[in-house]
Structures are given as structure tokens and as C-alpha cells.
Scaffold this motif. Structure first.
Motif: not given
Length: 474
Positions: A454-464
């Protein structure tokens, strides 16, 4: 200065607090000012103790100044979910029956979080007895979505999710039976983790063997959720299903290479649930993120045959166990949808429970086999975008009529039956600006692996990182 603090990552705030770059009093003051500015719009925090929080912040600063050891959550303010017992602070469960109830004990997770240095500032709103994934009750009214105040913030940890998105607190506790950590996280563009059952022991509880309801963390980032999980998790001999692994394992770095990761994609859970087109389109667009990270994405779904009966039967049993006496003593005291669920539980037979238990065991065994083939499952968190705050639940999903307040939550509660950890992470927005969450599910007990992915996906997208444009209160 206020926004610099109130939207800072919890991990960043902890580091700044320990270095003396900011004091606990400044952190608490900034959040109290933010609450005063915007909480009237979202109705996320329903009980507030500004004086007590300020005094606790001074004590935290004094301990650090004296060179005493401080905990991993030192100086972070938190408002606890209003179903979690807080000694000396009102805990209403969103029910008129408990509108003035002040417990004389702290729930175990409250003890652990405060022992780690967090500062209690109040309580967050919930549906009545946490029943349903839309936060409204007769005591405090409805919590509104920070991204669109005419929409639901989800539930049952809706107050917590709205408070995070609004900058009212950096971390939040919650609980999840049928999606109560995941649905509001999806609706409010934050992170909500349903851990493996037993990862976070719950005490006191009516049924210590229950694996349906779990407690877990919410935050604005995966790393912050992991930080909070690190103090919530860990064994307790009073909880017979608690896992032996210490919570400290979740304070390790979350960096992970995803190349070669085996990803299963279940856009409608194998054709079992309708999904609104806006949700489907946004989530489908996220598959390329995993492909670009080197993952192999295959459309597949675990065996969920019978999951609906399993969840509804075992949920009804738990509601009857916890609230059956309340319903029998005062039938008109509970909202009708909740009363019906309790009545269903009271009417269950031994044959009903045998059928549900047998199917539950089969589904969980199949889940273990599924995750031997895949590292992670991707699916919708919620089948709909945030709906009208004045409605109890959405009437239609993907063009299909929804007959009860549970029907539209299947994409979350089917995953509950797997016995696996699941997390909602921000996955972007609809053209109308409403948040959409992506549900990631890993093998039972693989909570750390799940957080790393989840952290890797988060870093790749930055939607949050997209914040709501809240209008300050007049």
C-alpha cells in the motif's frame, strides 16, 4: 503555522516533537484551533476536552524536558471513536440510551494509545452502536464529508475519517466489522486498515472468540497508520485469539520493491456485487500503476460463495449477544434497522449457525490457497461514491435496488469473511471531485506485507495529498 501542523504527517510530527522543534502544547493548540474553525461544518468530533488536552500537553512537554523516556506517539492529539470506552469522558455509542454515559474504565486500545504518549482531545462521531456505514445518530446528528458537505462521510468510523481529512487530528482509532474502517477511509480520502483478526486485541468484549469485528488504525498516510498500529497491536493473554507478534514490527521501514508481485484484480468480486460506473472507471485506471511498478495483474477472485449468509448470520449473532437484552428491555429505544438485525440474531437456530460456521471455514481455507497464488488482491472498497448525507443508505448501486442498509456494503463485508487484512488507500477522485478508495487485501497475518504494498502504491500516486476546500466557520 496551524495548517503546517494540522496537516503534517504523524511520523513527521513525532520527529519534530522529539527534537524540540515544536512542543506538544503547540501541536494540541493548533488542532484545537482547527477544530474550532471547521468542526461545525463536518460534525466529526462530538465531545471535546480542550482544557484536559492542554494540561496533558504541558505534562508531555515537561516529561521530555526532564529527559524522561517518551512513547512513539508522544504529543500527538487523538479523538477516540465514540464506541470505545474512555474513562472519565463521555462514551455515547451514538445512542440516546448512553447520551450521558461516562465510563470508569478505558478500553484496552485506549490504554495502549495513551500509554504510547498520545493526548486525548475528545471523541469522534459514529452511527448508533456502530451499525451501518453512514455516520448519523439521534444524539449528535450526521457527520458530513469534508470533500462535499452534502455527502456522507461513511461509517461507522465516519467521524474519525472526516476528522483526519479536515486536519482535526493526525491519527485516529476505529473498528471494522463490515467495512467500518475501510468505507469511511474511501469516502474521505484517507487510509483505513482492517488488521488480521487478533492483531489488535479488543477488551472488554462480549465474545472474546469473535473474528468478525476488529479494531484498527486510520491516518492520512500508510506510514502513519503503521505507526498507530505499532502501539495498538501485540498479544494480550485475556484475548484468546490475539497474535503473538509484537506491535513494534510495524515501526520498521515500509519500503518494498514490487517488481514481480502477483496481483489479482476483482472489479466486482467475481460478478457478486454491482459497482457504480464512476467507481469502476476510477479503479480500473489504477491498474496501470501496478503494471508500471513491475507487477503482473490478473483478473481473479477468491471463493466467496456463501459469504453473504456467513456475514449476515454471524453479525446478527454478535448483535443479539451484545444488544439483545437492550432490545428486549426497551424495544423502541433502537433505530429500526438495528432492531431488525438484533431480532434476526435472537431468532437464529443451531442449524443456522452450523451452516454459517461451515461455510466460513471453507471460505477461509480457500483464501489461504488463493493467497498462495497471489501476493495481493485489489477490489473496490465501496461500491458507490459518497451519497446524500440525508439518506440512510444509497437506494441504487450500479442500477440495482438496495433493500437494506447492509446491501451496498458487500464489497467490504465479503472481504471480512476471508479473515485477511485489508486496507483502503486513496485511489483518486471522480470527475465531480468525490474520493474513491482502492481495497488491497493480503494473506491472513500478512499485515506488514500489505502495508508495504500500500505504501508503494501511495508513493506512486500521491492521491492522498489532495485536501478538501473547507470553508472556515463564521
Amino acid at each position: 503555522m496551524t495548517e503546517d501542523i494540522t496537516y503534517a504527517d504523524a511520523t513527521e510530527l513525532v520527529a519534530r516533537l522529539r527534537k524540540g522543534e515544536v512542543s506538544a502544547r503547540e501541536v494540541v493548540r493548533a488542532h484545537l484551533e482547527r477544530i474550532e474553525e471547521v468542526n461545525a461544518h463536518v460534525n466529526a468530533i462530538v465531545t471535546l476536552d480542550a482544557e484536559g488536552a492542554t494540561a496533558a500537553a504541558k505534562e508531555a512537554d515537561d516529561r521530555l524536558a526532564r529527559g524522561e523516556e517518551v512513547g512513539p506517539l508522544h504529543g500527538l492529539p487523538i479523538a477516540f471513536k465514540d464506541t470505545h470506552l474512555t474513562r472519565g469522558m463521555r462514551t455515547t455509542h451514538g445512542s440516546p440510551l448512553f447520551a450521558d454515559h461516562v465510563p470508569d474504565v478505558d478500553e484496552l486500545l485506549v490504554q495502549r494509545i495513551e500509554s504510547a504518549g498520545a493526548i486525548r482531545i475528545g471523541k469522534t462521531n459514529v452511527p448508533e452502536f456502530a451499525a451501518g456505514s453512514h455516520t448519523f445518530n439521534r444524539v449528535f446528528g450526521a457527520t458530513r464529508n469534508p470533500y462535499d458537505l452534502t455527502k456522507s462521510a461513511g461509517g461507522s468510523s465516519g467521524g474519525a475519517a472526516a476528522a483526519l481529512a479536515s486536519g482535526l487530528q493526525p491519527i485516529a482509532d476505529g473498528s471494522d466489522m463490515g467495512g467500518s474502517l475501510r468505507n469511511p477511509a474511501s469516502f474521505c480520502n484517507v487510509v483505513g486498515l482492517r488488521p488480521t483478526p487478533g492483531r489488535v486485541p479488543s477488551l472488554p468484549v462480549a465474545d472474546p472468540w469473535d473474528t468478525m469485528a476488529v479494531a484498527g488504525p486510520m491516518a492520512r498516510s500508510v506510514a502513519d497508520a503503521a505507526l498507530l498500529l505499532s502501539v495498538m497491536a501485540g498479544p494480550d493473554p485475556r484475548c484468546p485469539i490475539s497474535l503473538d507478534e509484537p506491535g513494534s514490527v510495524f515501526r520498521t521501514p515500509l519500503e518494498r520493491e514490487l517488481r514481480g508481485l502477483r496481483v489479482a484484480w476483482a472489479p466486482d468480486l467475481g460478478g457478486r456485487v454491482p459497482v457504480d460506473p464512476e467507481v469502476s472507471a476510477q479503479l480500473a485506471s489504477q491498474l496501470r500503476v501496478f503494471e508500471e511498478l513491475g507487477c503482473t495483474v490478473t483478473e481473479d477472485c477468491p471463493d466467496l460463495d456463501g459469504a453473504d449468509d456467513v456475514f449476515r448470520t454471524l453479525r446478527a449473532q454478535q448483535f443479539a449477544l451484545g444488544l439483545g437484552a437492550t432490545l428486549e428491555a426497551d424495544p423502541g429505544s433502537l433505530k429500526p434497522s438495528l432492531a431488525r438485525n438484533i431480532e434476526q440474531g435472537l431468532q437464529l437456530t443451531g442449524a443456522d449457525l452450523r451452516r454459517a460456521t461451515t461455510a466460513h471455514a471453507r471460505i477461509q481455507q480457500a483464501a489461504v490457497e488463493f493467497f498462495a497464488r497471489y501476493d495481493v488482491l485489489l477490489a473496490p472498497v465501496s461500491q458507490v461514491v459518497p451519497f446524500d448525507v440525508e439518506s440512510e443508505y444509497p437506494a441504487l448501486v450500479g442500477g440495482q435496488e438496495q433493500h437494506t442498509y447492509l446491501d451496498w456494503m458487500r464489497s467490504a463485508y465479503y472481504v471480512t469473511v476471508l479473515g485477511a487484512p485489508a486496507v483502503s488507500v486513496p485511489a483518486g477522485f471522480t470527475p465531480g471531485g468525490l474520493p474513491v478508495g482502492l481495497q488491497l487485501v493480503a494473506a491472513p497475518r500478512a499485515d506488514l506485507t500489505l502495508l508495504q504494498i500500500a505504501a508503494r502504491y501511495e508513493a506512486a500516486t500521491r492521491h492522498g495529498l489532495r485536501r478538501p476546500a473547507l470553508v472556515p466557520a463564521e
